[in-house]
Write a protein that holds these residues in place. Structure first.
Motif, PDB file in Angstrom:
ATOM      1  N   THR A 118       0.722  -1.236  -0.103  1.00 58.34           N
ATOM      2  CA  THR A 118       0.055  -0.041   0.114  1.00 58.34           C
ATOM      3  C   THR A 118       0.949   1.445  -0.016  1.00 58.34           C
ATOM      4  O   THR A 118       1.840   1.409   0.671  1.00 58.34           O
ATOM      5  CB  THR A 118      -1.066   0.042   1.251  1.00 58.34           C
ATOM      6  N   PHE A 119       0.164   2.451  -0.696  1.00 56.37           N
ATOM      7  CA  PHE A 119       0.947   3.608  -0.545  1.00 56.37           C
ATOM      8  C   PHE A 119       0.300   4.683  -0.171  1.00 56.37           C
ATOM      9  O   PHE A 119      -1.058   4.988  -0.868  1.00 56.37           O
ATOM     10  CB  PHE A 119       1.589   3.856  -1.986  1.00 56.37           C
ATOM     11  N   GLU A 120       0.337   5.259   0.958  1.00 52.69           N
ATOM     12  CA  GLU A 120      -0.561   6.287   1.595  1.00 52.69           C
ATOM     13  C   GLU A 120      -2.079   5.652   1.654  1.00 52.69           C
ATOM     14  O   GLU A 120      -2.930   6.205   1.059  1.00 52.69           O
ATOM     15  CB  GLU A 120      -0.641   7.669   0.469  1.00 52.69           C
ATOM     16  N   ASN A 121      -1.943   4.581   2.419  1.00 51.83           N
ATOM     17  CA  ASN A 121      -3.220   3.904   2.589  1.00 51.83           C
ATOM     18  C   ASN A 121      -4.044   3.531   1.489  1.00 51.83           C
ATOM     19  O   ASN A 121      -5.188   2.737   1.390  1.00 51.83           O
ATOM     20  CB  ASN A 121      -4.268   4.592   3.416  1.00 51.83           C
ATOM     21  N   GLN A 122      -3.470   3.569   0.107  1.00 46.46           N
ATOM     22  CA  GLN A 122      -4.017   3.070  -0.961  1.00 46.46           C
ATOM     23  C   GLN A 122      -3.495   1.777  -1.395  1.00 46.46           C
ATOM     24  O   GLN A 122      -2.043   1.725  -1.656  1.00 46.46           O
ATOM     25  CB  GLN A 122      -4.001   3.830  -1.974  1.00 46.46           C
ATOM     26  N   PRO A 123      -4.026   0.587  -1.865  1.00 46.54           N
ATOM     27  CA  PRO A 123      -3.439  -0.499  -2.227  1.00 46.54           C
ATOM     28  C   PRO A 123      -2.801  -0.462  -3.637  1.00 46.54           C
ATOM     29  O   PRO A 123      -3.591   0.167  -4.570  1.00 46.54           O
ATOM     30  CB  PRO A 123      -4.524  -1.709  -2.151  1.00 46.54           C
ATOM     31  N   VAL A 124      -1.432  -0.688  -3.803  1.00 47.03           N
ATOM     32  CA  VAL A 124      -0.891  -0.707  -5.091  1.00 47.03           C
ATOM     33  C   VAL A 124      -0.455  -1.913  -5.928  1.00 47.03           C
ATOM     34  O   VAL A 124      -0.248  -2.032  -6.850  1.00 47.03           O
ATOM     35  CB  VAL A 124       0.217   0.312  -4.990  1.00 47.03           C
ATOM     36  N   TYR A 125      -0.336  -2.920  -5.036  1.00 42.98           N
ATOM     37  CA  TYR A 125      -0.180  -4.384  -5.527  1.00 42.98           C
ATOM     38  C   TYR A 125      -0.336  -5.463  -4.493  1.00 42.98           C
ATOM     39  O   TYR A 125      -0.394  -5.443  -3.389  1.00 42.98           O
ATOM     40  CB  TYR A 125       1.456  -4.375  -5.662  1.00 42.98           C
ATOM     41  N   SER A 126      -0.817  -6.684  -4.994  1.00 41.16           N
ATOM     42  CA  SER A 126      -1.155  -7.796  -4.265  1.00 41.16           C
ATOM     43  C   SER A 126      -0.827  -8.990  -5.188  1.00 41.16           C
ATOM     44  O   SER A 126      -1.493  -9.009  -6.273  1.00 41.16           O
ATOM     45  CB  SER A 126      -2.570  -7.752  -3.796  1.00 41.16           C
ATOM     46  N   GLY A 127      -0.046  -9.975  -4.593  1.00 44.02           N
ATOM     47  CA  GLY A 127       0.103 -11.179  -5.552  1.00 44.02           C
ATOM     48  C   GLY A 127       1.180 -11.830  -5.027  1.00 44.02           C
ATOM     49  O   GLY A 127       1.863 -11.703  -3.789  1.00 44.02           O
TER      50      GLY A 127
END
Length: 331
Positions: free
Chosen positions: A322-331
């Motif tokens: 997460t970046f600034e409480n926003q998900p940017v990657y999952s895997g």
């Protein structure tokens, strides 16, 4: 008009049945309607005549305590004058099993024409100790006097004497039922935490004095929790926490856990539950992350992870960024 009457006549048996059920339920558990009765007895202990008066309810409900007043009065003394008469205590027996000894700090001194009054407390653990929820028992109460007296001529006597041998009484144990449901939740972010939950609720009538849940076999932070008094329709949730991340090397891969729950009614009946569980703990690993200190917007950034110890062949790892409480990657 005839059709309307037919409908009403068909509904009448159902209405009567409903009223009968409501009346039966109210008659079963209605401690406030039981009126106390007063009993008197004139007993002869040697040359001494004693009048004993007691007031007690005709029904004893196992959620309540009862204050029973007893009055003792010497009405007549035959023969030689009475030197001393001591009331050493009372012995109260319900049925054939429950006996209560009432012994004052100092004996009561009795003399002709001067009554002595005392109050006896009857508790559910005394009069309903061997009953299960929903029991109704018709029994009797026996009251004995413990005495000592001495006459002016030097003669004396001591012992027990029955003032009342068979006062009828009904003992009611409310239909108090305890329900229990354990369950488990696991969190991995930000710490690996296993949470044990126990839901406890009460149905029926009355209340319970206390319920407690105990966790054995797992290193939870607190292994014993209690609810305190719980009324009917009341629900409590007890939570136990096991922080696997903080346990570190103390954490094992597997635990044989037992969740034990007990609940006690006011008259001492105990509900007991036991739930065994085989708890498997995933390995805790140290994670190292390598990423550049400066990045360019809207471009891919290389990020590498190292696990120590590494994954086994049958294991997989999931990465969430997460970046600034926003998900940017999952895997």
């Amino acid at each position: 008009m005839a059709n309307n009457l037919g409908i009403r006549n068909r509904r009448l048996p159902a209405l009567l049945l409903t009223l009968l059920l409501v009346f039966s339920f109210s008659a079963y558990f209605s401690p406030a309607t039981a009126q106390p009765v007063t009993k008197e007895s004139l007993v002869n202990i040697g040359p001494v005549w004693i009048k004993v008066t007691v007031t007690l309810p005709t029904e004893l409900v196992a959620t309540d305590e009862y204050q029973v007043p007893v009055t003792i009065l010497i009405t007549e003394v035959e023969g030689a004058g009475l030197k001393v008469f001591y009331l050493k205590g009372l012995r109260i027996t319900i049925g054939d099993t429950s006996t209560l000894e009432v012994v004052p700090d100092t004996p009561y001194s009795l003399s002709p024409g001067r009554p002595v009054s005392l109050t006896v407390k009857l508790t559910p653990r005394f009069f309903a100790s061997q009953m299960v929820p929903g029991d109704i028992k018709d029994t009797t109460i026996k009251i004995d006097l413990s005495y000592y007296f001495e006459m002016n001529d030097g003669s004396s006597s001591m012992g027990f004497y029955s003032a009342f041998t068979s006062i009828p009484v009904r003992v009611i144990a409310p239909r108090t039922y305890v329900y229990v449901e354990p369950y488990l939740k696991t969190d991995y972010d930000p710490f690996y935490i296993v949470r044990f939950y126990v839901d406890i609720w009460v149905k029926g009538e009355g209340f319970i004095e206390n319920a407690q849940a105990e966790i054995s076999g797992a290193p939870v932070q607190c292994y014993l929790l209690t609810t305190g008094k719980m009324n009917v329709e009341e629900k409590r949730t007890l939570e136990f926490l096991m922080n696997v991340s903080k346990l570190g090397p103390f954490a094992r891969s597997q635990y044989s856990v037992t969740v034990k729950v007990t609940a006690v009614t006011p008259w001492g009946y105990t509900y007991s539950y036991s739930f065994p569980l085989n708890l498997v703990i995933k390995p805790v690993r140290e994670t190292k992350v390598n990423l550049p200190s400066t990045v360019v917007a809207n471009t891919y950034v290389p990020v590498s992870f190292t696990l120590n110890p590494p994954l086994d062949k049958d294991e997989q790892a999931t990465v969430s960024i997460t970046f600034e409480n926003q998900p940017v990657y999952s895997g």
